[in-house]
Scaffold this motif. Sequence first.
Motif, PDB file in Angstrom:
ATOM      1  N   ASP A 180       0.856  -1.194   0.000  1.00 41.77           N
ATOM      2  CA  ASP A 180       0.000   0.000   0.000  1.00 41.77           C
ATOM      3  C   ASP A 180       0.885   1.234   0.000  1.00 41.77           C
ATOM      4  N   VAL A 181       0.817   1.988  -1.083  1.00 42.83           N
ATOM      5  CA  VAL A 181       1.767   3.073  -1.308  1.00 42.83           C
ATOM      6  C   VAL A 181       1.041   4.395  -1.528  1.00 42.83           C
ATOM      7  N   LEU A 182       1.578   5.430  -0.919  1.00 47.25           N
ATOM      8  CA  LEU A 182       1.146   6.803  -1.195  1.00 47.25           C
ATOM      9  C   LEU A 182       2.266   7.469  -1.982  1.00 47.25           C
ATOM     10  N   VAL A 183       1.942   7.961  -3.175  1.00 40.90           N
ATOM     11  CA  VAL A 183       2.915   8.614  -4.038  1.00 40.90           C
ATOM     12  C   VAL A 183       2.590  10.101  -4.118  1.00 40.90           C
ATOM     13  N   LEU A 184       3.591  10.944  -3.871  1.00 43.35           N
ATOM     14  CA  LEU A 184       3.419  12.389  -3.992  1.00 43.35           C
ATOM     15  C   LEU A 184       4.207  12.860  -5.207  1.00 43.35           C
ATOM     16  N   MET A 219      -1.389  -4.755  -5.629  1.00 43.96           N
ATOM     17  CA  MET A 219      -0.820  -3.466  -5.238  1.00 43.96           C
ATOM     18  C   MET A 219      -1.923  -2.440  -5.115  1.00 43.96           C
ATOM     19  N   ASN A 220      -1.844  -1.629  -4.062  1.00 47.46           N
ATOM     20  CA  ASN A 220      -2.747  -0.495  -3.897  1.00 47.46           C
ATOM     21  C   ASN A 220      -1.902   0.766  -3.876  1.00 47.46           C
ATOM     22  N   ILE A 221      -2.183   1.673  -4.796  1.00 46.43           N
ATOM     23  CA  ILE A 221      -1.389   2.902  -4.909  1.00 46.43           C
ATOM     24  C   ILE A 221      -2.318   4.111  -4.954  1.00 46.43           C
ATOM     25  N   ALA A 222      -2.118   5.026  -4.034  1.00 45.20           N
ATOM     26  CA  ALA A 222      -2.828   6.309  -4.053  1.00 45.20           C
ATOM     27  C   ALA A 222      -1.819   7.381  -4.431  1.00 45.20           C
ATOM     28  N   THR A 223      -2.089   8.071  -5.514  1.00 45.55           N
ATOM     29  CA  THR A 223      -1.159   9.094  -6.007  1.00 45.55           C
ATOM     30  C   THR A 223      -1.810  10.465  -5.943  1.00 45.55           C
ATOM     31  N   ILE A 224      -1.113  11.396  -5.322  1.00 42.26           N
ATOM     32  CA  ILE A 224      -1.574  12.779  -5.231  1.00 42.26           C
ATOM     33  C   ILE A 224      -0.664  13.624  -6.107  1.00 42.26           C
ATOM     34  N   LEU A 225      -1.268  14.394  -6.994  1.00 47.69           N
ATOM     35  CA  LEU A 225      -0.489  15.218  -7.904  1.00 47.69           C
ATOM     36  C   LEU A 225      -1.199  16.540  -8.161  1.00 47.69           C
ATOM     37  N   PRO A 226      -0.450  17.562  -8.582  1.00 48.41           N
ATOM     38  CA  PRO A 226      -1.068  18.875  -8.813  1.00 48.41           C
ATOM     39  C   PRO A 226      -1.982  18.869 -10.027  1.00 48.41           C
ATOM     40  N   ASP A 227      -2.858  19.847 -10.054  1.00 50.31           N
ATOM     41  CA  ASP A 227      -3.798  20.002 -11.164  1.00 50.31           C
ATOM     42  C   ASP A 227      -3.064  20.376 -12.443  1.00 50.31           C
ATOM     43  N   ASP A 228      -3.556  19.862 -13.558  1.00 54.03           N
ATOM     44  CA  ASP A 228      -2.927  20.125 -14.858  1.00 54.03           C
ATOM     45  C   ASP A 228      -3.131  21.557 -15.343  1.00 54.03           C
ATOM     46  N   LYS A 229      -4.018  22.301 -14.676  1.00 53.72           N
ATOM     47  CA  LYS A 229      -4.308  23.665 -15.121  1.00 53.72           C
ATOM     48  C   LYS A 229      -3.148  24.621 -14.887  1.00 53.72           C
TER      49      LYS A 229
END
Length: 318
Positions: A207-211, A267-277
């Motif tokens: 279980d992974v958190l990706v920033l 695999m469980n992956i939650a990825t947080i990323l900035p908005d494309d705008k």
Amino acid sequence: MVCGINPETSLRNIIIRNKERIKSKNISKRGIKSALVVQGGAMRGIFSAGSLIALHNLGLRNAFDAIYASSGGAMNVAYFLSDQPQFGTSIYYEDINNSNFINLLRVNKIVDIDYLFDNVVINKKPLDTYKVIKSKTPFYFFATDIETGRAVRCNSKSKNILKLLKASCALPLYYNKPVLINHKGFLDGGIQKAVPLEDAIKDGCTDVLVLLTEPKPKKYLSFLEKFLLKKALSKLSKNLFGGYLTGFEDYKHIFNISTGKIKIDNMNIATILPDDKFRLTRLTKNKELLKWAAVDGAKSVFVAFNRQFNTGNILKYS
């Protein structure tokens, strides 16, 4: 923005693992092995720095069985583990958004990593390396061996942690001065390990958190970029430019795994990323834009945990 492979499950299991680790349970009864993976990207790294403030305030500093990072992401994690995430974030808009750090006219040192470490990390906002070394969370970060052009995995338990972190942040093209450690030269870990998710997978993390710090990777390098990079990196080593190209292609693949475009079983992956705008660049100096990105990173983490699991009943945060 949150995406990935079963992101809700990943976030839920990270909360569960946090409660287990608080009770000093090294092995999870539910078979969870949690990980945090953090991208840098020079000034873009303020997004992940802001995200780490939120994780810290949520009480998730010790929620992970391992943390992986490169480049500026490694510095952000170091401040996170030292209980100084505010330092790690404010550095971007208070200390290095100026010509002391970024100067396009300073051709051989557009980004002055020496200034960052000698004046800021050591003196102005000193990193508590003792806390990082003593942290119960294994922290792995990467630097690139200039002779082989390949990434080397570093451990935060090392007495050379500041030098290793400096090497991980030594951006090619912007700062082409290898950091010498035991008579060997190293540069930015992001050359081959911009997002070291693959290491978390190989280590058996479930279980992974990706920033991430950019909404999508570049599809290709321009002719000018290739020319400048080859000219600069070939002066240091015959293998370094090839290593850079390999890392560039690998990053696109890892990005697709992080965002759920490529699935991996179990695999469980939650990825947080900035908005494309809106995008920051590696060299953004505008104070208000940098602050905005930090707030956006923090808000994204709070929303991800709170909206999906009503974590107000599980975690207290300010």
